[in-house]
Design an enzyme around this catalytic site. Structure first.
Site, short mmCIF file in Angstrom:
data_model
loop_
_atom_site.label_atom_id
_atom_site.label_comp_id
_atom_site.label_asym_id
_atom_site.label_seq_id
_atom_site.Cartn_x
_atom_site.Cartn_y
_atom_site.Cartn_z
N ILE A 1 42.99 43.74 57.22
CA ILE A 1 42.85 42.83 58.05
C ILE A 1 43.32 41.75 57.46
O ILE A 1 43.12 40.63 56.38
CB ILE A 1 40.98 42.47 57.18
CG1 ILE A 1 40.27 43.81 57.55
CG2 ILE A 1 40.49 41.15 57.70
CD1 ILE A 1 39.99 44.59 58.93
N LYS B 1 35.72 45.34 42.97
CA LYS B 1 34.71 45.70 43.82
C LYS B 1 34.51 46.89 44.14
O LYS B 1 33.39 47.06 44.49
CB LYS B 1 35.93 46.27 45.12
CG LYS B 1 36.89 44.43 45.39
CD LYS B 1 35.97 44.22 45.86
CE LYS B 1 36.55 42.56 46.76
NZ LYS B 1 35.08 41.27 46.85
N TYR C 1 40.89 43.62 40.07
CA TYR C 1 40.22 43.65 41.54
C TYR C 1 39.31 44.49 41.78
O TYR C 1 38.28 44.31 42.83
CB TYR C 1 41.48 42.62 42.54
CG TYR C 1 41.12 43.09 44.02
CD1 TYR C 1 40.15 41.75 44.53
CD2 TYR C 1 40.87 44.04 45.14
CE1 TYR C 1 40.06 41.33 46.02
CE2 TYR C 1 40.49 43.56 46.06
CZ TYR C 1 39.88 42.83 46.59
OH TYR C 1 39.30 42.57 47.97
N SER D 1 36.59 46.86 48.90
CA SER D 1 37.14 46.74 49.68
C SER D 1 38.08 48.20 49.45
O SER D 1 36.98 49.14 47.93
CB SER D 1 38.14 45.76 48.52
OG SER D 1 39.32 46.55 48.96
N1 LIG Z 1 41.59 40.95 53.79
C1 LIG Z 1 41.19 42.30 53.52
O1 LIG Z 1 41.99 43.45 53.94
C2 LIG Z 1 40.22 42.64 53.08
C3 LIG Z 1 40.61 43.72 52.13
C4 LIG Z 1 39.24 43.79 51.02
C5 LIG Z 1 38.64 43.41 51.11
N2 LIG Z 1 37.98 42.06 51.40
C6 LIG Z 1 37.30 41.27 50.90
O2 LIG Z 1 36.83 40.66 52.09
C7 LIG Z 1 35.91 39.27 51.63
C8 LIG Z 1 36.77 38.26 52.17
O3 LIG Z 1 38.21 37.94 52.35
P1 LIG Z 1 39.27 37.66 53.18
O4 LIG Z 1 39.80 38.72 53.29
O5 LIG Z 1 38.66 36.71 54.64
O6 LIG Z 1 40.11 36.51 52.61
P2 LIG Z 1 40.34 34.80 52.44
O7 LIG Z 1 41.17 34.40 51.50
O8 LIG Z 1 40.44 34.86 53.84
O9 LIG Z 1 38.40 34.63 51.86
C9 LIG Z 1 38.45 34.69 51.01
C10 LIG Z 1 37.08 33.18 51.13
O10 LIG Z 1 36.14 33.14 49.36
C11 LIG Z 1 36.46 31.73 49.16
N3 LIG Z 1 36.27 31.99 47.57
C12 LIG Z 1 37.03 32.04 46.76
N4 LIG Z 1 36.51 32.29 45.50
C13 LIG Z 1 35.65 31.73 45.66
C14 LIG Z 1 34.35 30.28 44.76
N5 LIG Z 1 34.60 30.85 43.27
N6 LIG Z 1 33.05 30.61 45.46
C15 LIG Z 1 32.85 30.66 46.68
N7 LIG Z 1 34.21 30.78 47.52
C16 LIG Z 1 35.00 31.15 47.00
C17 LIG Z 1 37.82 31.07 49.58
O11 LIG Z 1 37.63 30.11 49.35
C18 LIG Z 1 37.73 31.90 51.13
O12 LIG Z 1 37.42 31.05 51.72
C19 LIG Z 1 36.61 38.94 49.93
O13 LIG Z 1 35.47 39.66 48.96
C20 LIG Z 1 37.47 40.34 50.01
O14 LIG Z 1 37.71 40.90 48.45
C21 LIG Z 1 39.15 41.52 51.99
#
Ligand SMILES: NC(=O)c1ccc[n+]([C@@H]2O[C@H](COP(=O)([O-])OP(=O)(O)OC[C@H]3O[C@@H](n4cnc5c(N)ncnc54)[C@H](O)[C@@H]3O)[C@@H](O)[C@H]2O)c1
Length: 265
Positions: free
Chosen positions: A190, A161, A157, A144
């Protein structure tokens, strides 16, 4: 362009956001995918979307809680058996919890580290034998922008990361001779399940969020407009994951790619 014809892929976090978008992107490029998550409803929705871009036998979903060692062991064994091996592991599952650092309980801290960092480790550990076996295995982890840039109220968090980034460097070197590449993506701004409800404290000092606004113009031509205005859709990250996991990324390992619309410039 079918860069993933014949490639066997396991994607965690496939029930939502970037993980779902990645599963769909890799399917559309010919991959066979096991999509894993804790959300069975979300996985069912992903399976439905998969039917629009792939053949019925290209996608299977599987419940895995990445923070639970037995669940990971069983889930990865299922995936490698079902796929007949494993070429690509995408570790997109994760949780975001925010709060004033002095108020974060040990239980909250442990939960975030357990799922994001330990869960990613468990998935890698269990998948490594199959990834080594295939001769050119790829691991794409999810860091992240918070790992390298200060994001207030997200100490656990950000630490999880940062740990993923460091672990990725180690794995890239340790297994390079076995043909493994390991990379991280570092998304920011995102639109997803996570960012639609970041759970920031009600009294957050918004002036501390100095690096949240993307400078790149956001085009939504290829997707629904994101739920969160000002953010890009998850398919913007999925395309980068596809590049990294394909042979187009063959000379990239042990590093991270920031996908944040330039918001941290
Ligand atoms: N969206 C952003 O701007 C952003 C920024 C930095 C990092 N990220 C990273 O991107 C990745 C995807 O996140 P996203 O933004 O699509 O969010 P999201 O919440 O839409 O998706 C995350 C998914 O992880 C699943 N999850 C949570 N705990 C779990 C577990 N114990 N076992 C299995 N699955 C589990 C959730 O059910 C969900 O479907 C994550 O690792 C997040 O930290 C996202």
């Amino acid at each position: 362009m079918n860069r993933f014809d014949g490639r066997r892929v396991l994607v965690t976090g496939a029930a939502s956001g970037i993980g779902r978008a990645t599963a769909l992107r890799l399917l559309s490029e010919g991959a066979t995918v096991v999509g894993a998550d804790v959300s069975s409803d979300g996985l069912a929705a992903t399976a439905q979307a998969a039917a629009d871009v792939a053949e019925p036998d290209q996608f299977v979903s599987r419940a895995i809680d990445i923070g639970d060692e037995a669940s990971v062991r069983d889930g990865v064994a299922f995936a490698t058996h079902h796929l007949g091996g494993l070429d690509v592991l995408v570790n997109a599952a994760g949780i975001l919890r925010s709060g004033h650092t002095e108020q974060v309980t040990l239980q909250e801290w442990d939960q975030i580290i357990r799922i994001n960092l330990t869960g990613t480790f468990l998935m890698i550990r269990e998948s490594l034998p199959a990834l080594i076996d295939c001769g050119r295995g790829v691991i794409v982890n999810f860091s992240s922008t918070s790992a390298s840039f200060a994001h207030p109220y997200m100490a656990a968090y950000a630490a999880s990361k940062g740990g993923i980034q460091s672990m990725t460097h180690t794995i890239a070197l340790e297994f390079a001779k076995q043909g493994i590449r390991a990379v991280s993506v570092a998304p920011g701004s995102i639109s997803s399940g996570m960012t639609s409800a970041p759970g920031l404290p009600e009294d957050s000092d918004v002036s501390l969020f100095t690096k949240m606004q993307p400078v790149v113009r956001i085009e939504h031509a290829d997707s629904e407009p994101p739920a969160v205005p000002g953010m890009a859709g998850p398919e913007k990250v999925a395309g980068v994951v596809a590049m990294l996991a394909s042979d187009d990324g063959a000379f990239i390992s042990g590093t991270e790619v920031r996908v944040d619309g330039g918001s941290h410039l």
